[in-house]
Design a protein around this motif. Structure first.
Motif, PDB file in Angstrom:
ATOM      1  N   LEU A 145       0.830  -1.217   0.000  1.00 40.17           N
ATOM      2  CA  LEU A 145       0.000   0.000   0.000  1.00 40.17           C
ATOM      3  C   LEU A 145       0.863   1.265   0.000  1.00 40.17           C
ATOM      4  N   LEU A 146       1.946   1.232   0.764  1.00 44.22           N
ATOM      5  CA  LEU A 146       2.851   2.398   0.797  1.00 44.22           C
ATOM      6  C   LEU A 146       3.433   2.635  -0.599  1.00 44.22           C
ATOM      7  N   LEU A 147       3.844   1.538  -1.253  1.00 48.27           N
ATOM      8  CA  LEU A 147       4.404   1.657  -2.601  1.00 48.27           C
ATOM      9  C   LEU A 147       3.352   2.190  -3.577  1.00 48.27           C
ATOM     10  N   ALA A 148       2.119   1.704  -3.435  1.00 45.69           N
ATOM     11  CA  ALA A 148       1.040   2.172  -4.326  1.00 45.69           C
ATOM     12  C   ALA A 148       0.842   3.678  -4.159  1.00 45.69           C
ATOM     13  N   MET A 149       0.875   4.163  -2.911  1.00 42.31           N
ATOM     14  CA  MET A 149       0.691   5.608  -2.681  1.00 42.31           C
ATOM     15  C   MET A 149       1.852   6.409  -3.259  1.00 42.31           C
ATOM     16  N   ASP A 150       3.046   5.798  -3.293  1.00 38.00           N
ATOM     17  CA  ASP A 150       4.197   6.470  -3.910  1.00 38.00           C
ATOM     18  C   ASP A 150       4.075   6.496  -5.423  1.00 38.00           C
ATOM     19  N   ARG A 151       3.535   5.422  -5.981  1.00 42.31           N
ATOM     20  CA  ARG A 151       3.565   5.252  -7.443  1.00 42.31           C
ATOM     21  C   ARG A 151       2.418   5.946  -8.174  1.00 42.31           C
ATOM     22  N   TYR A 152       1.261   6.072  -7.510  1.00 40.29           N
ATOM     23  CA  TYR A 152       0.073   6.554  -8.226  1.00 40.29           C
ATOM     24  C   TYR A 152      -0.560   7.751  -7.517  1.00 40.29           C
ATOM     25  N   LYS A 153      -1.362   8.492  -8.281  1.00 37.49           N
ATOM     26  CA  LYS A 153      -2.143   9.557  -7.671  1.00 37.49           C
ATOM     27  C   LYS A 153      -3.465   8.943  -7.191  1.00 37.49           C
ATOM     28  N   ILE A 154      -3.542   8.706  -5.914  1.00 35.70           N
ATOM     29  CA  ILE A 154      -4.692   8.021  -5.319  1.00 35.70           C
ATOM     30  C   ILE A 154      -5.475   9.015  -4.470  1.00 35.70           C
ATOM     31  N   ARG A 155      -6.806   8.971  -4.574  1.00 37.52           N
ATOM     32  CA  ARG A 155      -7.593   9.866  -3.726  1.00 37.52           C
ATOM     33  C   ARG A 155      -7.782   9.296  -2.321  1.00 37.52           C
ATOM     34  N   MET A 156      -8.063   7.992  -2.265  1.00 36.62           N
ATOM     35  CA  MET A 156      -8.511   7.464  -0.975  1.00 36.62           C
ATOM     36  C   MET A 156      -8.171   5.976  -0.860  1.00 36.62           C
TER      37      MET A 156
END
Ligand SMILES: [Zn+2]
Ligand SMILES: [Zn+2]
Length: 247
Positions: A145-156
């Protein structure tokens, strides 16, 4: 505390029971200012949106926006993590098409590579029965999840802590830095009040949503409001409510 917008609802494009228009009309009925249509990412083997439908959904959302100008209608997705490296099931092209991308853990999702079958699914399933594996599962889930938040523009992040265990302090810290909302999901009961209290220690913002799978459930967030109140969360930190939190 009163909800002003519902940022997480499903339709028949995944496994919801109502149409996009049904959800919009219910939101209007409740006087909401915003509604997001966030069906499951196509990586879900059983109820992901069929890839060929995304463009059709975009057009439908745009047409509805013209028909109902008094409410903001967003087309989004509840994306799935498909690898321990944080990959989600939304490609560049789909990112362009959508207004918002949310991410949450779900079972029944196809994986990116063979090693993810053990690294994710088998590990999380075994961790339910073998407490000794829970720490490892939590570390793997959190890191992805941490990597996903680094890699993509996520709202929520949807229903953090539901389905699989994560380290809430680390998730909240990263979400604060990346300006990603943490969801208090009225349907799943996650975040829990205990998790909200941990996350509150970091300058992260929250949203309370219905996760409606039927149109009549749009805007039904009472359980989520109770969680926020139990945790003593300042309503100013919840981006889709109004009121001072006293009732
Ligand atoms: Zn979900
Ligand atoms: Zn959902």
């Amino acid at each position: 505390m009163k909800i002003t917008g519902d940022l997480h609802t499903h339709t028949t494009y995944s496994h919801g029971k109502g149409s996009m228009e049904d959800n919009v009309r219910q939101a209007l009925e409740l006087g909401l200012k915003k509604i997001a249509i966030t069906d499951h990412g196509s990586g879900h083997l059983f109820y992901g949106v069929k890839k060929e439908n995304w463009k059709r959904m975009r057009k439908e959302a745009d047409d509805l926006q013209k028909k109902y100008p008094s409410i903001k209608i967003e087309l989004g997705v509840e994306a799935n993590i498909i690898s321990t490296d944080g990959t989600i099931d939304v490609d560049k092209e789909l990112f362009q098409l959508l207004d918002v991308v949310n991410v949450g853990y779900h079972y029944g999702v196809g994986v990116k590579k063979i090693s993810d079958i053990f690294g994710f699914y088998i590990l999380n399933l075994l961790a339910k029965g073998f407490p000794a594996l829970r720490g490892k599962a939590r570390r793997v889930n959190t890191k992805a999840l941490l990597l996903a938040m680094d890699r993509y523009k996520i709202r929520m992040i949807t229903h953090p802590g539901a389905k699989v265990p994560v380290d809430m302090a680390q998730i909240a810290q990263k979400a604060a830095k990346k300006k990603v909302l943490l969801e208090i999901n009225a349907h799943h009961g996650h975040l829990t009040a205990k998790d909200v209290k941990i996350a509150m220690e970091y300058p992260v913002k929250f949203a309370i949503n219905s996760d409606a799978h039927e149109s009549r459930h749009v805007g039904m967030v009472e359980e989520g409001i109770k969680i926020a109140q139990e945790a003593g969360l300042d309503p100013k930190r919840i981006m889709n409510v109004e009121g001072d939190g006293t009732k």
